[in-house]
Design a protein around this motif. Structure first.
Motif, short mmCIF file in Angstrom:
data_model
loop_
_atom_site.label_atom_id
_atom_site.label_comp_id
_atom_site.label_asym_id
_atom_site.label_seq_id
_atom_site.Cartn_x
_atom_site.Cartn_y
_atom_site.Cartn_z
N VAL A 41 32.16 -29.93 -2.90
CA VAL A 41 32.51 -30.53 -4.00
C VAL A 41 32.56 -29.50 -5.27
O VAL A 41 31.94 -28.50 -5.30
N ARG A 42 33.58 -29.62 -6.10
CA ARG A 42 33.59 -28.91 -7.08
C ARG A 42 33.80 -29.59 -8.54
O ARG A 42 34.65 -30.62 -8.62
N LEU A 43 33.61 -29.03 -9.61
CA LEU A 43 34.10 -29.72 -11.02
C LEU A 43 35.54 -29.42 -11.35
O LEU A 43 36.01 -28.17 -10.65
N PRO A 44 36.26 -30.32 -11.87
CA PRO A 44 37.71 -30.18 -11.93
C PRO A 44 38.18 -28.84 -13.02
O PRO A 44 37.10 -28.57 -13.79
N VAL A 45 39.24 -28.49 -12.64
CA VAL A 45 39.92 -27.39 -13.40
C VAL A 45 39.67 -27.44 -14.89
O VAL A 45 39.69 -26.72 -15.76
N SER A 46 39.70 -28.95 -15.39
CA SER A 46 39.83 -29.16 -16.72
C SER A 46 38.49 -28.84 -17.53
O SER A 46 38.19 -28.61 -18.54
N PHE A 47 37.17 -28.76 -16.44
CA PHE A 47 36.01 -28.56 -16.95
C PHE A 47 35.96 -27.29 -17.54
O PHE A 47 35.47 -26.93 -18.50
N PHE A 48 36.46 -26.53 -16.53
CA PHE A 48 36.27 -24.76 -16.99
C PHE A 48 37.39 -24.62 -18.17
O PHE A 48 37.02 -23.67 -18.98
N ALA A 49 38.44 -25.30 -18.21
CA ALA A 49 39.36 -25.04 -19.37
C ALA A 49 38.77 -25.33 -20.62
O ALA A 49 38.83 -24.68 -21.70
N GLU A 50 37.83 -26.51 -20.70
CA GLU A 50 37.15 -26.69 -21.84
C GLU A 50 36.06 -25.72 -22.23
O GLU A 50 35.90 -25.46 -23.28
N ASN A 51 35.56 -25.32 -21.31
CA ASN A 51 34.51 -24.24 -21.43
C ASN A 51 35.05 -23.15 -22.27
O ASN A 51 34.77 -22.38 -23.01
N ARG A 52 36.49 -22.69 -21.68
CA ARG A 52 37.12 -21.60 -22.22
C ARG A 52 37.39 -21.70 -23.70
O ARG A 52 37.53 -20.85 -24.50
N ALA A 53 37.81 -23.04 -23.84
CA ALA A 53 38.29 -23.26 -25.32
C ALA A 53 37.21 -23.19 -26.11
O ALA A 53 37.43 -22.62 -27.25
N ARG A 54 35.99 -23.66 -25.82
CA ARG A 54 34.97 -23.50 -26.66
C ARG A 54 34.65 -22.02 -26.95
O ARG A 54 34.21 -21.76 -28.22
N LEU A 55 34.71 -21.28 -25.93
CA LEU A 55 34.40 -19.87 -26.19
C LEU A 55 35.61 -19.26 -27.09
O LEU A 55 35.21 -18.38 -28.07
N HIS A 56 36.61 -19.54 -26.91
CA HIS A 56 37.77 -18.99 -27.64
C HIS A 56 37.65 -19.51 -29.05
O HIS A 56 38.04 -18.39 -30.00
N ALA A 57 37.31 -20.64 -29.20
CA ALA A 57 36.89 -21.00 -30.68
C ALA A 57 35.72 -20.06 -31.30
O ALA A 57 35.94 -19.82 -32.44
N GLU A 58 35.10 -19.65 -30.57
CA GLU A 58 33.78 -18.73 -31.28
C GLU A 58 34.64 -17.16 -31.40
O GLU A 58 34.08 -16.81 -32.33
N LEU A 59 35.49 -16.83 -30.53
CA LEU A 59 35.84 -15.78 -30.81
C LEU A 59 36.73 -15.48 -32.09
O LEU A 59 36.79 -14.73 -32.89
N HIS A 206 24.87 -14.02 -24.52
CA HIS A 206 24.19 -15.14 -25.46
C HIS A 206 25.06 -16.24 -26.04
O HIS A 206 24.56 -17.45 -25.65
N LEU A 207 26.49 -16.19 -26.20
CA LEU A 207 27.17 -17.28 -26.39
C LEU A 207 27.18 -18.25 -25.41
O LEU A 207 27.10 -19.47 -25.43
N VAL A 208 27.62 -17.59 -24.24
CA VAL A 208 27.79 -18.42 -22.99
C VAL A 208 26.55 -19.24 -22.57
O VAL A 208 26.47 -20.42 -22.34
N ALA A 209 25.42 -18.14 -22.83
CA ALA A 209 24.01 -18.94 -22.58
C ALA A 209 23.87 -20.13 -23.22
O ALA A 209 23.26 -21.19 -22.79
N GLU A 210 24.04 -20.30 -24.56
CA GLU A 210 23.87 -21.49 -25.30
C GLU A 210 24.85 -22.49 -24.81
O GLU A 210 24.29 -23.90 -25.12
N MET A 211 25.77 -22.29 -24.64
CA MET A 211 26.96 -23.18 -24.26
C MET A 211 26.11 -24.10 -22.78
O MET A 211 26.45 -25.30 -22.86
N ARG A 212 26.01 -23.31 -21.95
CA ARG A 212 25.24 -23.67 -20.88
C ARG A 212 24.16 -24.39 -20.95
O ARG A 212 23.87 -25.20 -20.12
N LEU A 213 23.39 -24.22 -21.97
CA LEU A 213 21.92 -24.92 -22.09
C LEU A 213 22.22 -26.47 -22.25
O LEU A 213 21.37 -27.27 -21.67
#
Ligand SMILES: [Mn+2]
Length: 483
Positions: A41-59, A206-213
């Motif tokens: 079982v795996r999370l959908p491709v959209s899940f990873f895309a949303e995480n990238r979008a959040r990091l992209h906004a931080e950048l 640290h950016l990713v750590a806080e997202m994952r929390l």
């Protein structure tokens, strides 16, 4: 897994090869698991895309010319020409969904075609040995705007890095790659007119750590699957313990069952200690004979879809707690319940620890294991001789998941305030070593830990592993049923 609070980042758990044993029939598998379990079982491709979008906004917030470079986990050598089974770096997985080694992701804050993925090139001969590779085509299917294959891609990656003003590096374990980035960004021997002196390298972990929390709904569902498979594994181990002569049979009951229900890995090495070994916090050999009347401590968690559980139960292999075993067990349970009650929005992470330690300290005085009046025993910290460790850590992609426990000074005592979506363990214990010669002999060799996975919800918490028996009555009842 027991928590060495605030020294978690220093711990790296390397998995051994999976134990191969006849699987033990799981007796009361949670309904959600079913007979099939959760293979692949795996999370959908959209899940990873949303995480990238959040990091992209931080950048973007950091200014123009910012890119993030994220590196996969290197392969881990085991011995001879064998490697450990590959498991992707959690940050890399969270942002890409890519499960392959030798992969690099780049997010460009300035670009609309923001996501470039560098992967291994297709190789018919290697793939005949190791299985199919993504290649450029597969990388594009996983959402990359651009994809290239190494080694040809090395030049493109270097150009992107050299063009950037600010490189946010997310590389947790690849020392060689980190050094390469430093060499590219700040080449030795370059003079002061070289553009390199204007570049900035930022540690982006640290950016990713806080997202994952803060867990999203899909992550909570995956974590619950891992927990449910873990419950099935614990029940199988309990059943195995009724006839087992060696700890290995109990560990095998867990391992075989969770593997057959879809856990390619466990999130950490299984701890299955009987008797005196129940007092060894990180006991991993799991190969001693079990003495009649022993307590069995099993700390074990299945990893399903990259999310891991972390659950501990302690039970009497005879099926019934002795008077002393029961007294210690009831005390640990009381402390655990008090700490779980403090898991709710607005409370501070450390409050549960404080409450649990007060209960354990007072209880140890009541039982005669510590001498003196309760207040001074507690203040002296004497109880820590038997309580040993911290009682909580974040959990998710890593068993000791990312995110700070201490916030900046002055913010509610500098401690992390709980909010919905956080997942954490609560795991107090008492350990009275076999060689504690100053303690009444009847207590020696009793080690008890009870650990559950708790989710912070808007109105309090949910014990995700609460279906696995915890009370003396329920533990004895299930052991009787499993006999
Ligand atoms: Mn733990």
């Amino acid at each position: 897994m027991y928590s060495r609070l605030f020294s978690l980042s220093t711990l790296l758990y390397v998995l051994t090869a999976p134990v191969c044993l006849n699987s033990v029939a799981a007796p009361a598998v949670p309904a959600a698991v079913g007979k099939q379990g959760f293979h692949a079982v795996r999370l959908p491709v959209s899940f990873f895309a949303e995480n990238r979008a959040r990091l992209h906004a931080e950048l973007k917030k950091m200014g123009p010319g910012t890119i993030a470079v994220i590196k996969s986990m290197p392969e881990q050598h085991r011995n001879g020409d064998s490697t450990h089974m590959y498991r992707q770096d959690s940050d890399f997985y969270y942002l890409t969904g890519v499960e392959e080694a030798e992969s690099v992701a780049v997010l460009d804050a300035d670009s609309n075609q923001a996501y470039t993925l560098y992967v291994r090139k297709r190789d018919q001969r290697r793939e005949a040995y190791d299985g199919a590779r993504l290649g450029v085509e597969g990388a594009l299917k996983l959402g990359a705007d651009k994809a290239e294959a190494f080694p040809a891609a090395e030049d493109s990656l270097k150009k992107l890095v050299n063009k950037a003003q600010r490189v946010v590096l997310v590389s947790n374990f690849d020392e060689d790659f980190r050094r390469k980035m430093l060499d590219w960004i700040y080449p030795l021997g370059s003079d002061n007119n070289h553009s390199s002196h204007k570049r900035i390298l930022v540690d982006g972990r640290h950016l990713v750590a806080e997202m994952r929390l803060i867990k999203q709904a899909a992550e909570i569902d995956m974590l619950q699957r891992a927990v449910d498979v873990t419950i099935a594994g614990h029940l199988a181990a309990m059943k195995a313990s009724r006839t087992a002569t060696n700890e290995g049979e109990v560990a095998g009951g867990f391992q075989g069952t969770v593997r057959s229900l879809g856990a390619r890995f466990t999130g950490y090495d299984t701890i299955a200690g009987a008797g005196r070994n129940s007092c060894v916090l990180h006991y991993l050999t799991n190969d001693h004979d079990i003495e009649t009347g022993s307590l069995m401590l099993l700390d074990a968690g299945a990893e399903v879809g990259y999310y891991t559980a972390d659950v501990t139960r302690t039970w009497p292999v005879s099926g019934q707690f002795s008077k002393e075993q029961k007294a210690i067990y009831e005390l640990v349970l009381k402390a655990q319940n008090a700490a779980i009650d403090l898991v709710k929005p607005g409370r501070v992470h450390h409050e549960g620890f404080d409450a649990a330690m007060r209960i354990l300290s007072d209880g140890l005085v009541d039982l005669g294991l510590l001498k003196g009046d309760k207040d001074s025993v507690f203040k002296s910290g004497a109880y820590s001789r038997f309580t040993m460790h911290g009682i909580s850590h974040w959990i998710g992609l890593d068993v000791h998941d990312t995110g700070d426990y201490q916030m900046e000074a002055g913010k509610r005592g500098g401690q992390r305030v709980l909010v919905p979506g956080m997942a954490l363990t609560v795991e107090p214990g008492i350990y009275i070593p076999k060689d504690a010669n100053d303690v009444d002999a009847k207590w020696r060799g009793i080690g008890v830990r009870i650990e559950d996975v708790i989710l912070v919800t808007p109105d309090g918490n949910r014990n995700m592993s609460g279906k696995l028996p915890r009370t003396v009555k329920d533990v004895e009842a299930v052991l009787k049923k499993l006999n």
